[in-house]
Scaffold this motif. Sequence first.
Motif, mmCIF file in Angstrom:
data_model
loop_
_atom_site.group_PDB
_atom_site.id
_atom_site.type_symbol
_atom_site.label_atom_id
_atom_site.label_comp_id
_atom_site.label_asym_id
_atom_site.label_seq_id
_atom_site.Cartn_x
_atom_site.Cartn_y
_atom_site.Cartn_z
ATOM 1 N N VAL A 1 6.072 -11.766 -8.229
ATOM 2 C CA VAL A 1 6.104 -11.810 -6.765
ATOM 3 C C VAL A 1 4.987 -10.891 -6.255
ATOM 4 C CG1 VAL A 1 7.448 -11.351 -4.686
ATOM 5 C CG2 VAL A 1 8.580 -12.218 -6.747
ATOM 6 N N LYS A 2 4.174 -11.405 -5.349
ATOM 7 C CA LYS A 2 3.126 -10.573 -4.757
ATOM 8 C C LYS A 2 3.760 -9.655 -3.721
ATOM 9 C CE LYS A 2 -1.099 -10.732 -1.976
ATOM 10 N NZ LYS A 2 -2.042 -11.610 -1.228
ATOM 11 N N VAL A 3 3.631 -8.339 -3.939
ATOM 12 C CA VAL A 3 4.217 -7.356 -3.032
ATOM 13 C C VAL A 3 3.077 -6.553 -2.402
ATOM 14 C CG1 VAL A 3 5.921 -5.530 -2.752
ATOM 15 C CG2 VAL A 3 6.178 -7.199 -4.599
ATOM 16 N N CYS B 1 0.710 -5.303 -5.504
ATOM 17 C CA CYS B 1 1.081 -5.373 -6.910
ATOM 18 C C CYS B 1 1.899 -6.640 -7.132
ATOM 19 C CB CYS B 1 1.867 -4.138 -7.343
ATOM 20 S SG CYS B 1 3.552 -4.050 -6.657
ATOM 21 N N LEU B 2 2.167 -6.962 -8.390
ATOM 22 C CA LEU B 2 3.047 -8.073 -8.751
ATOM 23 C C LEU B 2 4.297 -7.504 -9.400
ATOM 24 C CD1 LEU B 2 0.536 -10.643 -10.314
ATOM 25 C CD2 LEU B 2 1.603 -10.763 -8.051
ATOM 26 N N SER B 3 5.451 -8.067 -9.064
ATOM 27 C CA SER B 3 6.678 -7.626 -9.720
ATOM 28 C C SER B 3 6.601 -7.969 -11.210
ATOM 29 C CB SER B 3 7.902 -8.282 -9.080
ATOM 30 O OG SER B 3 7.832 -9.691 -9.187
ATOM 31 N N TYR C 1 8.913 -3.707 -8.666
ATOM 32 C CA TYR C 1 7.631 -3.295 -8.094
ATOM 33 C C TYR C 1 7.702 -1.799 -7.826
ATOM 34 C CZ TYR C 1 9.812 -2.812 -3.503
ATOM 35 O OH TYR C 1 10.601 -2.396 -2.462
ATOM 36 N N ASN C 2 6.539 -1.163 -7.665
ATOM 37 C CA ASN C 2 6.522 0.288 -7.479
ATOM 38 C C ASN C 2 5.262 0.716 -6.746
ATOM 39 O OD1 ASN C 2 7.350 2.970 -7.771
ATOM 40 N ND2 ASN C 2 6.166 3.216 -9.643
ATOM 41 N N PHE C 3 5.415 1.572 -5.730
ATOM 42 C CA PHE C 3 4.290 2.165 -5.008
ATOM 43 C C PHE C 3 4.512 3.668 -4.884
ATOM 44 C CE2 PHE C 3 4.426 -2.121 -2.905
ATOM 45 C CZ PHE C 3 3.193 -2.578 -3.375
ATOM 46 N N ALA D 1 6.860 -9.370 0.626
ATOM 47 C CA ALA D 1 7.016 -10.038 -0.669
ATOM 48 C C ALA D 1 6.748 -11.532 -0.494
ATOM 49 C CB ALA D 1 8.416 -9.804 -1.230
ATOM 50 N N GLU D 2 5.860 -12.084 -1.338
ATOM 51 C CA GLU D 2 5.478 -13.494 -1.235
ATOM 52 C C GLU D 2 5.558 -14.163 -2.604
ATOM 53 O OE1 GLU D 2 1.750 -13.944 1.351
ATOM 54 O OE2 GLU D 2 1.653 -11.841 0.755
ATOM 55 N N LYS D 3 6.162 -15.352 -2.629
ATOM 56 C CA LYS D 3 6.213 -16.144 -3.856
ATOM 57 C C LYS D 3 6.312 -17.615 -3.478
ATOM 58 C CE LYS D 3 8.632 -16.594 -8.302
ATOM 59 N NZ LYS D 3 7.417 -16.386 -9.137
#
Length: 645
Positions: free
Chosen positions: A448-450, A463-465, A471-473, A485-487
């Motif tokens: 998932v693109k975050v 980042c990507l899950s 995910y982590n920032f 979040a995009e998928k």
Amino acid sequence: MKIKTLVYSTLLSIIALQGYSQKNKVAVADKQYDHYAYVDAITTYERVAEKGYKDEKMFQKLGNAYYFNAGFEKAAKWYGELFAMNQEQEPEYYYRYAQSLKATGDYAKADKMLQQFNAKSGNDLRAKLFEKHKNYLEEIKANSGRYTIADAGINSEYSDYGGSFLGNKLVFASARDTGSISKRVFAWTNQSFTNFYASDLKEDGTLSKPKHFGNKINSKFHESTPVFTKDGKTMYFTRNNFLDGKKGEDAQKMTLLKLYKATLEGGTWGNVTELPFDSNQYSTAHPALSPDGKTLYFASDMPGTLGQSDLYKVAVNEDGSFGTPTNLGPTINTEGRETFPFISEDNELYFASDGRPGLGGLDIFVAKIEKDGVFKEVQNIGAPVNGPQDDFAFMIDKNRKGFFTSNRTGGLGYDDIYKFTEIHKLACEQGLAGIITDQETTAILSSVKVSLFDEKFQSLKECLSDENGKYNFEVECGKTYYVRAEKEDYETKEVNVNIDNTRGKTDLPLTLEKHIKPIVVGTDLAKAVNIPTIYFDLDKSLIREDAAFELEKIVAIMKRYPAMKVDVRSYTDSRSSAQYNENLSNRRAKATMDWLVKNGIELSRLTSKGYGETQLVNHCSDGVECTEAEHQANRRSEFIVISMQ
């Protein structure tokens, strides 16, 4: 009576001769001082002072000679003698005395001298900074304890300082005796001129025995503070004004410092050239490169400098030429010394300064460089890196390990290099993390693109899950962020999160919903992807930051369906005339369409039209009293699908 007179006359003659003799010795010391031979001048001045001779100018110079050589405790002694003779001195002596007193641990008296400096110095930035940070010791204490430090294991009894990473090597400057029969001595310190040495950095963090580095670079004068491009083929460094066997001098016959460039050719460093903004009349020194290698930072006292030395930056162009140097300004520079810049991989500017509230001598400070080049608040990095003496030449790698230089007590030589590990960053940070799952099935969603945005909807990180849906920032404490979040085949989801003011972690799990609303001709994409309907400020046609944040959803869905065509429709509230509102809505529709084109959607897939106030969504027609929120609901855009083929 005649005998008494004769005795008195003899005594007076002896005293006069002694006074004449002391004045002669002071005159000799003055010449040494004027030629920057401070160590020799100190020896002569002190010999005279020990015999009881007192002179205000002598005490000024004696204090200065120690101060300029970082002998702060001795400087405090002689500045004390100066102020005992005469309390009325130039403002700079109050500042130097205060800095010297800090080295003795007498911060209370140092602060009193700084208060007097503040009263006498007018608009001096150092005074303003002291006034603003009267509790600077508490501020420094709060920033302290973030490093473990140790001797680097490569020091000599002479001066070892500065340094730069070159692959797995540490390249630094040293005045160590190389064993030659005769050696040139720098009168300022009575030590040898410095040359480059290198040590291999081993996996366990230790350094190998230093060896000469770049024999064709080392000259009979000072070389110091190298920095290397990431490909390891270009080096910038500091040297006295000496090139091709010729020494340059300023108007006072002094050989100043210049920046030079060298390139690696066949495994040997050569092709030494001076940088185009060097001059015989001022110094440039201590280069540092930005992470992308496109900006060179350095210290200088060139015309336009605010203090004794300032930090500058200059663009490094692709063809190897340089732009015009720019002073970093009063956010960074003071009337004191700002020097030894370093830019970390995290775009932090570290530098040494004696113009800001510190623990004594040069302290190391840091300021984050924002994307727009603006510097955030300058902060003292605290103990144990900073102490009462000079601390400078700080450098840190991506693993938050590095080196710095200090002349603190307990060292082996005049200056020594220390290694450190950063335990945690100065800025309060948190980990923002979570697991992304399917809303209906709770299945883990990977890839998932975050995206992370700040409170102004400016993109910060992506980042990507992972395979576990995580995910982590890293985020700053006390701030608000937006996470998107995009998928494919799922609705884009956005949430905002407020980060606490303490270190730790914030858990933000996300659930994504599969597309359940069919997208067909006639669908309003704004409703299909849950975009708020409020886009424009009153009487404006500019795309707001929050609108741009939401419009990215339209871009994403149109890219997912490359044959889709959309009609952008814009509406206004009822205020102003119908004709004006029609024109305004047309401008809004076109502005929205232009934004979509600018962000990757072909113009052929878009049409636009403004409908003015003809299709209000509530009762707020002409003459009806409504709240601002009710009027805003009518200032909206629709994105109607007109074709899917």
